[in-house]
Design an enzyme around this catalytic site. Structure first.
Site, PDB file in Angstrom:
ATOM      1  N   CYS A 171       6.050  74.258 -12.791  1.00 52.17           N
ATOM      2  CA  CYS A 171       5.038  73.651 -13.663  1.00 52.17           C
ATOM      3  C   CYS A 171       3.671  73.735 -13.010  1.00 52.17           C
ATOM      4  O   CYS A 171       3.085  72.740 -12.629  1.00 52.17           O
ATOM      5  CB  CYS A 171       5.347  72.197 -13.997  1.00 52.17           C
ATOM      6  SG  CYS A 171       6.777  72.047 -15.025  1.00 52.17           S
ATOM      7  N   VAL A 172       3.199  74.927 -12.817  1.00 51.38           N
ATOM      8  CA  VAL A 172       1.908  75.177 -12.185  1.00 51.38           C
ATOM      9  C   VAL A 172       0.827  74.360 -12.866  1.00 51.38           C
ATOM     10  O   VAL A 172       0.686  74.434 -14.047  1.00 51.38           O
ATOM     11  CB  VAL A 172       1.531  76.656 -12.301  1.00 51.38           C
ATOM     12  CG1 VAL A 172       0.120  76.862 -11.773  1.00 51.38           C
ATOM     13  CG2 VAL A 172       2.482  77.500 -11.539  1.00 51.38           C
TER      14      VAL A 172
END
Lengths: 421, 104
Positions: free
Chosen positions: B103-104
């Protein structure tokens, strides 16, 4: 009868949406209403600079209403709940707003209350956050009397708003400590739930070696269970301990509580949507745009910006009874401040991790991707003006909403020539 | 994509050994994958792995530790005890699912 568009949240995404759509939708046929709990619009990327005195607190906040187009109704109130099957929103003061289309753009918020010990006696004494205005200001005061010891920067869990900000904060802290002549008396530690400095391999390696060069210790795969405030120690679920004298933490980030009360959220109150159209997976007249949605992209202003452009085009097709033809690719573009007047820039999307190259024009630039340059730092500073004067009013910015692969290279030098658009 | 054989199953895996096609998985293979990383499956392990498989089937994404804890009913502390050091990664590996997104 007039059609009604209701937007919850007048932040980056909500403000851009109402301004762009007001321009397209005739006032005789469409009412546009936006709800927010207050009239203060913060320039959130500015919080990073406040603790180091690089931006004054009064340079952060403006009023929300000043950035809303004429013909947009602005309601200041808290949302109690959304009744999606009935297409109504109830405010906490009892008012009920009906809608034909709803956009949830209520963002994400740091929640120090979610980690035992974080919001206790040490909060804003030895434990700080910088993702809020109050937190950034309190931290700037605390840094003035910090002279030595363990300075720990910590991420509670992913996803967080602006995932590169903790790294930027760490680089700026290192530069600031050197400037003050204190660096030799301080252990600087970066604690993350991720396996390395960042999530994507190439940038993680580059950013990780930048932490090494600065003698910053990385404590990876660390998921905090609680903070022992008596011993000033972070304790993880697998019982590792990281003591601190000064802790700068990024608390757990969660979507708005009204999303949970309305039964519209996942386990972190984010609204499940189609990642290409941002349309609710349950209600076709409901969208979630910006940080409020569950799309697997960065929670960042650039993602809000690029996705709003796709959303607006699709929305106009939808209300004309046509299929929505545009598809968001998860494009994100972030300046990373690295200290000493330099910065890095990364450009990526759902499919492609940050690579080397130039932006916004392939080959010509002027910005270098994944390289520390002065131009990237200046770009970051200039962006504050662009945000207030071009982005929020909904004026076109000559940046592609889809990511381009032209001229991008892997570190081994192989050039990708395939263009995605 | 490399093809490998594990306990009589021919499977497609990525360079970290994660299955690239979740439909090639069954519980017998799950036991073999667990053994590869030194984990002996118990009822509690199966509860987690079955939750991950069911959740992936409806969501199309591998559940995070928080999701397994909140919706799957197994506390995070216990997940760390059952799948030491890197529970999110190990759970996904055994369940034949993609590594959870950072989940950059």
């Amino acid at each position: 009868m007039k059609k009604r568009l209701l937007v919850l949240g007048a932040g980056t995404a909500g403000t851009m949406i109402v301004n762009k759509l007001r321009h397209h939708l005739p006032a005789a046929q469409w009412s546009i209403t936006v709800v927010d709990r207050d009239d203060v619009h913060p320039y959130q990327p500015g919080y990073l600079f406040v603790p180091f005195g690089l931006l004054a607190p009064e340079q952060i906040n403006r009023s929300r209403h000043a950035f809303l187009a004429d013909g947009v109704d602005f309601v200041i109130a808290d949302v109690d709940r959304v009744d999606a099957p009935a297409s109504t929103v109830t405010l906490t003061d009892g008012r009920v707003l009906e809608y034909d289309y709803l956009v949830i753009a209520s963002g994400t918020t740091p929640r120090p209350d979610q980690t035992p010990g974080m919001l206790g006696d040490e909060w804003q004494r030895s434990i700080f956050d910088f993702f809020t205005f109050d937190g950034a200001v309190a931290l700037s005061k605390a840094l003035q009397s910090f002279t030595h010891g363990r300075f720990v920067v910590h991420i509670t869990d992913m996803p967080i708003k602006c995932p590169v900000a903790p790294l930027e904060f760490t680089f700026l802290a290192d530069a600031w400590l050197r400037e003050q002549g204190l660096r030799d008396r301080v252990d600087l530690v970066y604690v993350t739930p991720l396996p390395g400095a960042f999530t994507k391999p190439i940038s993680s390696e580059r950013l990780g070696s930048m932490l090494d060069e600065r003698k910053i210790t990385v404590e990876s795969d660390f998921l905090v269970e609680h903070i022992d405030t008596e011993n000033k120690t972070l304790v993880s679920y697998d019982e590792r301990e990281v003591p601190f004298d000064l802790l700068v933490t990024i608390p757990l980030n969660m979507g708005a509580d009204f999303v949970a009360r309305s039964g519209l959220g996942d386990e972190l109150n984010y609204v499940p949507v189609d990642k290409h159209t941002l349309q609710s997976t349950t209600y076709p007249n409901l969208f979630a745009v910006g940080d409020a949605s569950d799309i697997p992209a960065s929670k960042a202003g650039s993602v809000a910006h690029f996705s709003v452009e796709i959303f607006v085009d699709n929305f106009l097709q939808l209300i004309a009874g046509k299929p929505m033809t545009r598809s968001f690719d998860g494009h994100a573009n972030c300046f990373i401040e690295t200290g000493n007047g330099k910065g890095l820039l990364i450009d990526f999307n759902y499919e492609t991790e940050p690579l080397l190259g130039k932006f916004p024009l392939p080959v010509a630039g002027p910005f270098d991707l994944l390289k520390e340059t002065r131009a990237n730092h200046l770009g970051k500073l200039a962006f504050r003006w662009i945000y207030w004067n071009i982005l929020l009013p909904g004026r076109p910015l000559p940046l592609p909403s889809h990511m381009s692969m032209v001229g991008k290279t892997q570190p081994n030098g192989a050039t990708k020539t395939l263009a995605t658009k | 994509m490399p093809v490998t054989t594990l306990s009589g199953h021919q499977i497609h895996v990525n360079d970290e050994g994660f299955l690239t096609d979740p439909s090639e998985w069954d519980e017998e293979l799950g036991t073999a994958l667990a053994a590869q990383i030194g984990i002996t499956m118990t009822d509690e392990h199966w509860k987690v792995v079955r939750y991950l498989r069911a959740d992936f089937a409806t969501q199309g994404e591998t559940a995070t530790l928080r999701r397994v804890s909140t919706n799957g009913g197994v506390p995070v502390k216990q997940l760390f005890a059952m799948f030491p050091q890197k529970p999110a990664k190990k759970m996904a590996y055994i369940a034949g699912l993609p590594k959870p997104q950072g989940c950059v």
